[in-house]
Design a protein around this motif. Structure first.
Motif, PDB file in Angstrom:
ATOM      1  N   MET A   1      10.733 -34.436  10.012  1.00 33.66           N
ATOM      2  CA  MET A   1      10.900 -33.183   9.295  1.00 33.66           C
ATOM      3  C   MET A   1      10.175 -33.218   7.961  1.00 33.66           C
ATOM      4  O   MET A   1      10.465 -34.074   7.135  1.00 33.66           O
ATOM      5  CB  MET A   1      12.403 -32.942   9.040  1.00 33.66           C
ATOM      6  CG  MET A   1      13.110 -32.419  10.249  1.00 33.66           C
ATOM      7  SD  MET A   1      12.229 -31.012  10.915  1.00 33.66           S
ATOM      8  CE  MET A   1      13.460 -30.288  11.915  1.00 33.66           C
ATOM      9  N   HIS A   2       9.242 -32.322   7.739  1.00 39.27           N
ATOM     10  CA  HIS A   2       8.508 -32.433   6.499  1.00 39.27           C
ATOM     11  C   HIS A   2       9.250 -31.768   5.339  1.00 39.27           C
ATOM     12  O   HIS A   2       8.806 -31.799   4.217  1.00 39.27           O
ATOM     13  CB  HIS A   2       7.062 -31.995   6.678  1.00 39.27           C
ATOM     14  CG  HIS A   2       6.795 -30.572   6.325  1.00 39.27           C
ATOM     15  ND1 HIS A   2       7.577 -29.559   6.750  1.00 39.27           N
ATOM     16  CD2 HIS A   2       5.819 -30.028   5.580  1.00 39.27           C
ATOM     17  CE1 HIS A   2       7.105 -28.427   6.280  1.00 39.27           C
ATOM     18  NE2 HIS A   2       6.039 -28.679   5.563  1.00 39.27           N
ATOM     19  N   GLU A   3      10.450 -31.180   5.634  1.00 40.32           N
ATOM     20  CA  GLU A   3      11.318 -30.699   4.552  1.00 40.32           C
ATOM     21  C   GLU A   3      11.631 -31.848   3.580  1.00 40.32           C
ATOM     22  O   GLU A   3      11.780 -31.638   2.376  1.00 40.32           O
ATOM     23  CB  GLU A   3      12.644 -30.148   5.122  1.00 40.32           C
ATOM     24  CG  GLU A   3      12.592 -28.699   5.571  1.00 40.32           C
ATOM     25  CD  GLU A   3      12.074 -28.519   6.990  1.00 40.32           C
ATOM     26  OE1 GLU A   3      11.619 -29.510   7.585  1.00 40.32           O
ATOM     27  OE2 GLU A   3      12.120 -27.397   7.508  1.00 40.32           O
ATOM     28  N   TRP A   4      11.731 -33.065   4.120  1.00 38.62           N
ATOM     29  CA  TRP A   4      12.004 -34.230   3.276  1.00 38.62           C
ATOM     30  C   TRP A   4      10.882 -34.421   2.272  1.00 38.62           C
ATOM     31  O   TRP A   4      11.140 -34.723   1.106  1.00 38.62           O
ATOM     32  CB  TRP A   4      12.144 -35.496   4.125  1.00 38.62           C
ATOM     33  CG  TRP A   4      13.508 -35.637   4.701  1.00 38.62           C
ATOM     34  CD1 TRP A   4      13.957 -35.121   5.870  1.00 38.62           C
ATOM     35  CD2 TRP A   4      14.623 -36.325   4.119  1.00 38.62           C
ATOM     36  NE1 TRP A   4      15.277 -35.433   6.046  1.00 38.62           N
ATOM     37  CE2 TRP A   4      15.707 -36.179   4.993  1.00 38.62           C
ATOM     38  CE3 TRP A   4      14.802 -37.042   2.928  1.00 38.62           C
ATOM     39  CZ2 TRP A   4      16.962 -36.737   4.727  1.00 38.62           C
ATOM     40  CZ3 TRP A   4      16.048 -37.600   2.663  1.00 38.62           C
ATOM     41  CH2 TRP A   4      17.115 -37.442   3.551  1.00 38.62           C
ATOM     42  N   ALA A   5       9.658 -34.274   2.740  1.00 44.48           N
ATOM     43  CA  ALA A   5       8.514 -34.453   1.840  1.00 44.48           C
ATOM     44  C   ALA A   5       8.563 -33.405   0.732  1.00 44.48           C
ATOM     45  O   ALA A   5       8.286 -33.707  -0.432  1.00 44.48           O
ATOM     46  CB  ALA A   5       7.210 -34.347   2.623  1.00 44.48           C
ATOM     47  N   LEU A   6       8.952 -32.180   1.082  1.00 49.90           N
ATOM     48  CA  LEU A   6       9.045 -31.109   0.082  1.00 49.90           C
ATOM     49  C   LEU A   6      10.202 -31.381  -0.890  1.00 49.90           C
ATOM     50  O   LEU A   6      10.070 -31.169  -2.098  1.00 49.90           O
ATOM     51  CB  LEU A   6       9.219 -29.747   0.765  1.00 49.90           C
ATOM     52  CG  LEU A   6       8.058 -29.320   1.684  1.00 49.90           C
ATOM     53  CD1 LEU A   6       8.403 -28.029   2.425  1.00 49.90           C
ATOM     54  CD2 LEU A   6       6.770 -29.130   0.894  1.00 49.90           C
ATOM     55  N   ALA A   7      11.330 -31.885  -0.340  1.00 49.11           N
ATOM     56  CA  ALA A   7      12.479 -32.211  -1.194  1.00 49.11           C
ATOM     57  C   ALA A   7      12.113 -33.335  -2.165  1.00 49.11           C
ATOM     58  O   ALA A   7      12.503 -33.303  -3.339  1.00 49.11           O
ATOM     59  CB  ALA A   7      13.681 -32.614  -0.338  1.00 49.11           C
ATOM     60  N   GLU A   8      11.347 -34.298  -1.680  1.00 48.86           N
ATOM     61  CA  GLU A   8      10.886 -35.382  -2.569  1.00 48.86           C
ATOM     62  C   GLU A   8      10.039 -34.812  -3.700  1.00 48.86           C
ATOM     63  O   GLU A   8      10.146 -35.236  -4.848  1.00 48.86           O
ATOM     64  CB  GLU A   8      10.050 -36.403  -1.779  1.00 48.86           C
ATOM     65  CG  GLU A   8      10.879 -37.359  -0.952  1.00 48.86           C
ATOM     66  CD  GLU A   8      10.020 -38.226  -0.033  1.00 48.86           C
ATOM     67  OE1 GLU A   8      10.611 -38.944   0.780  1.00 48.86           O
ATOM     68  OE2 GLU A   8       8.776 -38.170  -0.128  1.00 48.86           O
ATOM     69  N   ALA A   9       9.200 -33.858  -3.342  1.00 48.60           N
ATOM     70  CA  ALA A   9       8.349 -33.215  -4.349  1.00 48.60           C
ATOM     71  C   ALA A   9       9.218 -32.499  -5.389  1.00 48.60           C
ATOM     72  O   ALA A   9       8.945 -32.565  -6.590  1.00 48.60           O
ATOM     73  CB  ALA A   9       7.382 -32.242  -3.678  1.00 48.60           C
TER      74      ALA A   9
ATOM     75  N   ILE B   1      -1.458 -30.426   2.103  1.00 47.31           N
ATOM     76  CA  ILE B   1      -1.807 -31.633   2.864  1.00 47.31           C
ATOM     77  C   ILE B   1      -1.562 -32.886   2.012  1.00 47.31           C
ATOM     78  O   ILE B   1      -0.965 -33.853   2.470  1.00 47.31           O
ATOM     79  CB  ILE B   1      -3.266 -31.562   3.367  1.00 47.31           C
ATOM     80  CG1 ILE B   1      -3.338 -30.566   4.535  1.00 47.31           C
ATOM     81  CG2 ILE B   1      -3.775 -32.941   3.806  1.00 47.31           C
ATOM     82  CD1 ILE B   1      -4.708 -30.400   5.141  1.00 47.31           C
ATOM     83  N   LEU B   2      -1.988 -32.835   0.753  1.00 47.68           N
ATOM     84  CA  LEU B   2      -1.800 -34.012  -0.107  1.00 47.68           C
ATOM     85  C   LEU B   2      -0.325 -34.266  -0.390  1.00 47.68           C
ATOM     86  O   LEU B   2       0.102 -35.402  -0.533  1.00 47.68           O
ATOM     87  CB  LEU B   2      -2.568 -33.852  -1.423  1.00 47.68           C
ATOM     88  CG  LEU B   2      -4.094 -33.848  -1.328  1.00 47.68           C
ATOM     89  CD1 LEU B   2      -4.712 -33.701  -2.719  1.00 47.68           C
ATOM     90  CD2 LEU B   2      -4.625 -35.109  -0.656  1.00 47.68           C
ATOM     91  N   ALA B   3       0.468 -33.186  -0.466  1.00 38.89           N
ATOM     92  CA  ALA B   3       1.889 -33.337  -0.804  1.00 38.89           C
ATOM     93  C   ALA B   3       2.733 -33.828   0.367  1.00 38.89           C
ATOM     94  O   ALA B   3       3.754 -34.473   0.158  1.00 38.89           O
ATOM     95  CB  ALA B   3       2.448 -32.020  -1.336  1.00 38.89           C
ATOM     96  N   VAL B   4       2.316 -33.532   1.585  1.00 35.59           N
ATOM     97  CA  VAL B   4       3.177 -33.907   2.721  1.00 35.59           C
ATOM     98  C   VAL B   4       2.644 -35.072   3.557  1.00 35.59           C
ATOM     99  O   VAL B   4       3.385 -35.653   4.350  1.00 35.59           O
ATOM    100  CB  VAL B   4       3.485 -32.703   3.655  1.00 35.59           C
ATOM    101  CG1 VAL B   4       4.184 -31.594   2.878  1.00 35.59           C
ATOM    102  CG2 VAL B   4       2.252 -32.181   4.362  1.00 35.59           C
ATOM    103  N   THR B   5       1.374 -35.437   3.388  1.00 38.22           N
ATOM    104  CA  THR B   5       0.822 -36.526   4.209  1.00 38.22           C
ATOM    105  C   THR B   5       1.224 -37.879   3.648  1.00 38.22           C
ATOM    106  O   THR B   5       1.035 -38.155   2.468  1.00 38.22           O
ATOM    107  CB  THR B   5      -0.716 -36.446   4.269  1.00 38.22           C
ATOM    108  OG1 THR B   5      -1.080 -35.150   4.730  1.00 38.22           O
ATOM    109  CG2 THR B   5      -1.281 -37.491   5.224  1.00 38.22           C
ATOM    110  N   LYS B   6       1.789 -38.703   4.511  1.00 36.57           N
ATOM    111  CA  LYS B   6       2.212 -40.046   4.101  1.00 36.57           C
ATOM    112  C   LYS B   6       1.229 -41.057   4.663  1.00 36.57           C
ATOM    113  O   LYS B   6       1.301 -41.433   5.828  1.00 36.57           O
ATOM    114  CB  LYS B   6       3.633 -40.293   4.581  1.00 36.57           C
ATOM    115  CG  LYS B   6       4.617 -39.310   3.947  1.00 36.57           C
ATOM    116  CD  LYS B   6       5.999 -39.892   3.815  1.00 36.57           C
ATOM    117  CE  LYS B   6       6.815 -39.136   2.789  1.00 36.57           C
ATOM    118  NZ  LYS B   6       8.223 -39.522   2.767  1.00 36.57           N
TER     119      LYS B   6
END
Lengths: 135, 267
Positions: free
Chosen positions: A1-9, B114-119
């Motif tokens: 879930m990329h919601e996690w990546a957004l929450a981290e941001a 892309i830069l914010a979500v790509t790990k």
């Protein structure tokens, strides 16, 4: 879930704002989520609860959604985006990268892919309220 | 309204040691071919390599590398799939290789997303294939990716050189590090590109002669790696880009000045 990546941001950005403002504690954070991206508010809330830092231990996160509205650059028409009009794969692609709407969405009046996304994309921090400025 | 994506970009690239931006202000000079082949060559040297295609409107690296079935995995972000030992990221995963008619703001939003979500995880090197021009993509890379170092591709064409000099002017004005310039598609013996680079204080890395067989290797990495183009590129990177060792790993000189080079060796 990329919601996690957004929450981290969000956590990272709120931490920076709190540091810059000298907050000891963050009381409230208002977030706006664009409908276009179909980000699940519940997952964001859950992720924020897991990721929150010490300063955010008691923070109230308020999440509101914003309608996805487009304006055609070719004919000037404005319209609201409806996910149900598109296949699941398309909705999913837009969920990850909202700009790919330009690949799949056309102006309902003139058929152009040249439109502005007026609102309803991404996730934004509307306000951060904190207390106890460090001296 | 604050966009939280900006804040997380550095964190996403924290474990990426070097970022090499393959750019040229001119189209059709071999940027995508160079970026793809470089990624392959470095991966074959045992480096952990990523490749990001930022030519959103006309992506080509997936065609060059013959990538058809790969798709990223979602796990608290987007994890790029490994193809030919390269972590590969491109907008084509989401456009299905259809058109992406973007204006400037769309480009910037797409890049930030892309830069914010790509790990990427741990990488020795992230190679980025750029679109032609010195507009949104170049300005955004300079703005968001502080580790970026530019590898500029020129050709003997006066038209290409004229555009490349504008890119160099921009990079020098913004103090963006330039690894050097490669002259691609060389046919004669003219030293114009080399001389121009010397005049502008930019490292000239070498020339690659026009390879009229290259088209036959598009989509097949085994053929690509055996082309004259790839062999020439390999010679250039072994001679000029692997200049010092750091924990057994090659390091790129950050730019052509001795001071910076020295610093990177002892970093």
């Amino acid at each position: 879930m990329h919601e996690w990546a957004l929450a981290e941001a969000v956590v990272s950005a709120v931490s920076r704002i709190a540091d810059n403002e000298g907050f000891k504690e963050v009381v409230e954070v208002k977030l706006k989520i664009g409908e276009l991206q179909q980000v699940e508010a519940e997952i964001i809330e859950f992720a924020l609860a897991q990721l929150r830092t010490e300063k955010m231990a008691n923070t109230k996160f308020t999440i509101s959604t914003e309608k996805a509205q487009f304006k055609c650059r070719n004919c000037g028409n404005t319209w609201l985006f409806q996910h149900k009009e598109f296949a699941d794969e398309v909705s999913e692609a837009i969920h990850f990268i909202p700009e790919v709407a330009h690949t799949y969405v056309r102006c309902p009046r003139c058929g152009s892919p040249d439109f502005d996304i007026l609102g309803g994309r991404g996730i934004y921090i509307e306000s951060v309220v904190g207390v106890g400025k460090d001296v | 309204m604050y966009d939280p994506r900006v804040q997380v970009i550095d964190e996403r690239l924290a474990e990426v040691r070097d970022i090499l931006i393959v750019s040229s202000a001119k189209g059709g000079v071999g940027k995508s071919l160079t970026a793809s082949t470089l990624a392959l060559l470095f991966a074959r040297q045992g480096l952990k390599v990523g490749l990001l295609d930022l030519d959103f409107t006309s992506p080509a690296t997936h065609v060059i590398l013959g990538i058809k079935e790969a798709h990223p995995v979602e796990e608290r972000g987007i994890i790029p799939p490994k193809v030919h030992e390269i972590k590969y990221m491109s907008l084509v995963y989401y456009t299905g290789d259809h058109m992406a008619p973007f204006r400037g703001a769309d480009f910037s939003n797409c890049l930030m997303e892309i830069l914010a979500v790509t790990k990427w995880g741990e990488l020795d090197l992230l190679v980025i294939d750029m679109p032609p021009g010195i507009g949104d993509a170049t300005l955004d890379v300079i703005r968001f990716m502080k580790k970026a170092r530019f590898l500029v591709i020129a050709t003997p064409s006066i038209l290409a050189l004229s555009a490349v000099l504008k890119l160099i002017e921009l990079l020098q004005t913004t103090r963006a590090p330039i690894v050097g310039v490669i002259e691609n598609m060389k046919t004669g013996k003219s030293k114009t590109v080399e001389e121009q680079m010397r005049r502008h204080g930019v490292t000239f890395l070498g020339s690659i002669y026009y390879d009229n067989e290259i088209e036959k290797s598009i989509g097949d990495v085994h053929k690509l790696i055996k082309t004259r183009f790839a062999k020439s590129l390999k010679r250039i990177i072994s001679r000029k880009l692997f200049r010092c060792e750091d924990r057994g790993k090659p390091m790129f000189p950050p730019n052509s000045t001795a001071e910076h080079f020295h610093h990177s060796c002892h970093h």
